[in-house]
Design a protein around this motif. Structure first.
Motif, PDB file in Angstrom:
ATOM      1  N   MET A   1       5.241   9.627   6.229  1.00 30.33           N
ATOM      2  CA  MET A   1       5.811   8.830   5.187  1.00 30.33           C
ATOM      3  C   MET A   1       4.698   8.126   4.068  1.00 30.33           C
ATOM      4  N   GLU A   2       4.922   8.695   2.787  1.00 26.64           N
ATOM      5  CA  GLU A   2       3.875   7.973   1.963  1.00 26.64           C
ATOM      6  C   GLU A   2       4.578   6.719   0.981  1.00 26.64           C
ATOM      7  N   ILE A   3       3.978   5.826   0.912  1.00 28.98           N
ATOM      8  CA  ILE A   3       4.512   4.498   0.192  1.00 28.98           C
ATOM      9  C   ILE A   3       3.827   4.623  -1.034  1.00 28.98           C
ATOM     10  N   LYS A   4       4.811   4.790  -2.209  1.00 22.26           N
ATOM     11  CA  LYS A   4       4.440   4.485  -3.578  1.00 22.26           C
ATOM     12  C   LYS A   4       4.436   3.381  -4.002  1.00 22.26           C
ATOM     13  N   LEU A   5       3.177   3.050  -4.392  1.00 23.58           N
ATOM     14  CA  LEU A   5       3.013   1.506  -5.297  1.00 23.58           C
ATOM     15  C   LEU A   5       2.464   1.626  -6.495  1.00 23.58           C
ATOM     16  N   THR A   6       3.027   0.903  -7.347  1.00 27.21           N
ATOM     17  CA  THR A   6       2.088   1.043  -8.709  1.00 27.21           C
ATOM     18  C   THR A   6       0.899   0.139  -8.805  1.00 27.21           C
ATOM     19  N   THR A   7       0.063   0.257  -9.893  1.00 31.74           N
ATOM     20  CA  THR A   7      -0.987  -0.296  -9.785  1.00 31.74           C
ATOM     21  C   THR A   7      -0.878  -1.663  -9.737  1.00 31.74           C
ATOM     22  N   GLN A   8       0.009  -2.263 -10.528  1.00 33.59           N
ATOM     23  CA  GLN A   8       0.510  -3.710 -10.528  1.00 33.59           C
ATOM     24  C   GLN A   8       1.144  -4.275  -9.451  1.00 33.59           C
TER      25      GLN A   8
END
Length: 79
Positions: A1-8
């Motif tokens: 499972m990939e965790i998606k995070l923004t740069t912020q």
């Protein structure tokens, strides 16, 4: 499972880790532990080193963001 995070979000998490490390490092109990003759790490690093490294990573993220916003390719970047 990939965790998606923004740069912020990434920046905020890393800065939060820095803040936490600073809190731990400023505690009297931790300073006592680190000053013990028995305190040793494999590379002679201390908590402040981790704090500084996180700061460098945040700075590098900021630099990439700056170049990305300018639309210029970046050459020779990295360590």
């Amino acid at each position: 499972m990939e965790i998606k995070l923004t740069t912020q979000e990434i920046r905020a998490i890393l800065q939060g880790c820095q803040y936490t490390l600073r809190l731990v490092g400023s505690s009297q109990d931790y300073r006592k532990i680190q000053s013990s003759e028995y305190f040793s790490t494999s590379n002679d690093v201390v908590l402040n080193d981790a704090f500084n490294i996180l700061g460098e990573v945040v700075d590098a993220i900021d630099e990439v963001e700056q170049f990305s916003q300018q639309g210029e390719p970046r050459h020779g970047a990295g360590n």
